[in-house]
Design a protein around this motif. Structure first.
Motif, PDB file in Angstrom:
ATOM      1  N   ALA A  33       0.831  -1.192   0.000  1.00  0.00           N
ATOM      2  CA  ALA A  33       0.000   0.000   0.000  1.00  0.00           C
ATOM      3  C   ALA A  33       0.868   1.246   0.000  1.00  0.00           C
ATOM      4  N   MET A  34       0.296   2.335  -0.492  1.00  0.00           N
ATOM      5  CA  MET A  34       0.924   3.640  -0.474  1.00  0.00           C
ATOM      6  C   MET A  34      -0.082   4.633   0.076  1.00  0.00           C
ATOM      7  N   SER A  35       0.388   5.542   0.908  1.00  0.00           N
ATOM      8  CA  SER A  35      -0.517   6.479   1.553  1.00  0.00           C
ATOM      9  C   SER A  35       0.137   7.837   1.708  1.00  0.00           C
ATOM     10  N   TRP A  36      -0.702   8.846   1.825  1.00  0.00           N
ATOM     11  CA  TRP A  36      -0.301  10.163   2.269  1.00  0.00           C
ATOM     12  C   TRP A  36      -0.985  10.448   3.597  1.00  0.00           C
ATOM     13  N   TYR A  37      -0.194  10.876   4.560  1.00  0.00           N
ATOM     14  CA  TYR A  37      -0.680  11.295   5.862  1.00  0.00           C
ATOM     15  C   TYR A  37      -0.393  12.774   6.044  1.00  0.00           C
ATOM     16  N   ARG A  38      -1.087  13.380   6.983  1.00  0.00           N
ATOM     17  CA  ARG A  38      -0.771  14.750   7.344  1.00  0.00           C
ATOM     18  C   ARG A  38      -0.934  14.936   8.847  1.00  0.00           C
ATOM     19  N   GLN A  39      -0.207  15.900   9.363  1.00  0.00           N
ATOM     20  CA  GLN A  39      -0.289  16.217  10.777  1.00  0.00           C
ATOM     21  C   GLN A  39      -0.229  17.726  10.946  1.00  0.00           C
ATOM     22  N   ALA A  40      -1.301  18.278  11.464  1.00  0.00           N
ATOM     23  CA  ALA A  40      -1.377  19.700  11.759  1.00  0.00           C
ATOM     24  C   ALA A  40      -0.934  19.938  13.196  1.00  0.00           C
ATOM     25  N   ARG A  45      -1.837  12.634  13.694  1.00  0.00           N
ATOM     26  CA  ARG A  45      -1.539  12.328  12.312  1.00  0.00           C
ATOM     27  C   ARG A  45      -2.688  11.513  11.721  1.00  0.00           C
ATOM     28  N   GLU A  46      -3.123  11.893  10.532  1.00  0.00           N
ATOM     29  CA  GLU A  46      -4.247  11.232   9.906  1.00  0.00           C
ATOM     30  C   GLU A  46      -3.926  10.855   8.471  1.00  0.00           C
ATOM     31  N   SER A  47      -4.519   9.771   8.037  1.00  0.00           N
ATOM     32  CA  SER A  47      -4.406   9.355   6.655  1.00  0.00           C
ATOM     33  C   SER A  47      -5.379  10.163   5.807  1.00  0.00           C
ATOM     34  N   VAL A  48      -4.896  10.725   4.711  1.00  0.00           N
ATOM     35  CA  VAL A  48      -5.764  11.492   3.825  1.00  0.00           C
ATOM     36  C   VAL A  48      -5.997  10.797   2.492  1.00  0.00           C
ATOM     37  N   ALA A  49      -5.063   9.960   2.062  1.00  0.00           N
ATOM     38  CA  ALA A  49      -5.204   9.272   0.785  1.00  0.00           C
ATOM     39  C   ALA A  49      -4.472   7.944   0.852  1.00  0.00           C
ATOM     40  N   HIS A  50      -5.063   6.925   0.278  1.00  0.00           N
ATOM     41  CA  HIS A  50      -4.529   5.572   0.375  1.00  0.00           C
ATOM     42  C   HIS A  50      -4.718   4.866  -0.955  1.00  0.00           C
ATOM     43  N   MET A  51      -3.712   4.109  -1.367  1.00  0.00           N
ATOM     44  CA  MET A  51      -3.794   3.322  -2.585  1.00  0.00           C
ATOM     45  C   MET A  51      -3.246   1.926  -2.331  1.00  0.00           C
ATOM     46  N   ARG A  53      -2.013  -1.976  -3.617  1.00  0.00           N
ATOM     47  CA  ARG A  53      -1.152  -2.438  -4.692  1.00  0.00           C
ATOM     48  C   ARG A  53      -1.925  -2.587  -5.990  1.00  0.00           C
ATOM     49  N   GLY A  54      -3.182  -2.975  -5.888  1.00  0.00           N
ATOM     50  CA  GLY A  54      -4.007  -3.152  -7.062  1.00  0.00           C
ATOM     51  C   GLY A  54      -4.551  -1.869  -7.651  1.00  0.00           C
ATOM     52  N   GLY A  55      -4.303  -0.731  -7.008  1.00  0.00           N
ATOM     53  CA  GLY A  55      -4.724   0.550  -7.545  1.00  0.00           C
ATOM     54  C   GLY A  55      -6.011   1.100  -6.971  1.00  0.00           C
ATOM     55  N   ASN A  56      -6.635   0.389  -6.059  1.00  0.00           N
ATOM     56  CA  ASN A  56      -7.821   0.927  -5.413  1.00  0.00           C
ATOM     57  C   ASN A  56      -7.446   2.065  -4.479  1.00  0.00           C
ATOM     58  N   THR A  57      -8.273   3.093  -4.426  1.00  0.00           N
ATOM     59  CA  THR A  57      -7.980   4.276  -3.634  1.00  0.00           C
ATOM     60  C   THR A  57      -9.059   4.537  -2.604  1.00  0.00           C
ATOM     61  N   ASN A  58      -8.660   5.238  -1.558  1.00  0.00           N
ATOM     62  CA  ASN A  58      -9.574   5.644  -0.509  1.00  0.00           C
ATOM     63  C   ASN A  58      -9.106   6.988   0.029  1.00  0.00           C
ATOM     64  N   TYR A  59     -10.055   7.843   0.393  1.00  0.00           N
ATOM     65  CA  TYR A  59      -9.739   9.189   0.845  1.00  0.00           C
ATOM     66  C   TYR A  59     -10.496   9.521   2.111  1.00  0.00           C
ATOM     67  N   ALA A  60      -9.871  10.358   2.923  1.00  0.00           N
ATOM     68  CA  ALA A  60     -10.583  10.907   4.066  1.00  0.00           C
ATOM     69  C   ALA A  60     -11.727  11.780   3.576  1.00  0.00           C
ATOM     70  N   TYR A  93       2.851  17.057   5.441  1.00  0.00           N
ATOM     71  CA  TYR A  93       2.369  15.896   4.723  1.00  0.00           C
ATOM     72  C   TYR A  93       3.481  14.868   4.590  1.00  0.00           C
ATOM     73  N   TYR A  94       3.143  13.617   4.871  1.00  0.00           N
ATOM     74  CA  TYR A  94       4.099  12.527   4.878  1.00  0.00           C
ATOM     75  C   TYR A  94       3.684  11.434   3.902  1.00  0.00           C
ATOM     76  N   CYS A  95       4.658  10.923   3.186  1.00  0.00           N
ATOM     77  CA  CYS A  95       4.459   9.770   2.326  1.00  0.00           C
ATOM     78  C   CYS A  95       4.750   8.499   3.111  1.00  0.00           C
ATOM     79  N   ASN A  96       3.985   7.469   2.856  1.00  0.00           N
ATOM     80  CA  ASN A  96       4.146   6.200   3.551  1.00  0.00           C
ATOM     81  C   ASN A  96       3.940   5.046   2.580  1.00  0.00           C
ATOM     82  N   VAL A  97       4.810   4.053   2.656  1.00  0.00           N
ATOM     83  CA  VAL A  97       4.613   2.808   1.918  1.00  0.00           C
ATOM     84  C   VAL A  97       4.737   1.653   2.888  1.00  0.00           C
TER      85      VAL A  97
END
Length: 124
Positions: A33-40, A45-51, A53-60, A93-97
């Motif tokens: 999986a690959m994700s973008w997190y952010r922390q104000a 810290r919260e996940s804002v976007a997620h993908m 391996r198969g390409g499915n996405t999810n968003y806050a 904003y943080y990238c995560n794999v």
């Protein structure tokens, strides 16, 4: 050694756009999986976007319809396109794999890799 380096942050006015990039270097056995997190400031810290391996996405819910996560395998890069930015989007904003690997002793194991973060500031 796996390294993630984010770029593309900066100061933008409300309603503006930014595209964040995350360049992944080093060898990863299998990316689940690959994700973008952010922390104000003062926030969790919260996940804002997620993908997956198969390409499915999810968003806050807070960014749905405004942010888009994508990838360019040839460039080993994950992107976060951010449109219609709001002041409440201000955060680091943080990238995560997530890597998975197997051993006969423990079976499948997941391991996280994080970038150092890039500042996004939305203000008039």
């Amino acid at each position: 050694q796996v390294q993630l380096v984010e770029s593309g942050g900066g100061l933008v006015q409300p309603g503006g756009s930014l595209r964040l990039s995350c360049v992944v270097s080093g060898s990863i056995f299998s990316i689940n999986a690959m994700s973008w997190y952010r922390q104000a400031p003062g926030r969790e810290r919260e996940s804002v976007a997620h993908m997956t391996r198969g390409g499915n996405t999810n968003y806050a819910d807070s960014v749905k319809g405004r942010f888009t996560i994508s990838r360019d395998n040839a460039k080993n890069t994950v992107y976060l396109q951010m449109n219609s930015l709001k002041p409440e989007d201000t955060a680091v904003y943080y990238c995560n794999v997530v890597e998975s690997y197997y051993s006969s002793d423990t079976g499948w194991t997941a391991k996280d890799y994080w970038g150092q973060g890039t500042q996004v500031s939305v203000s008039s």
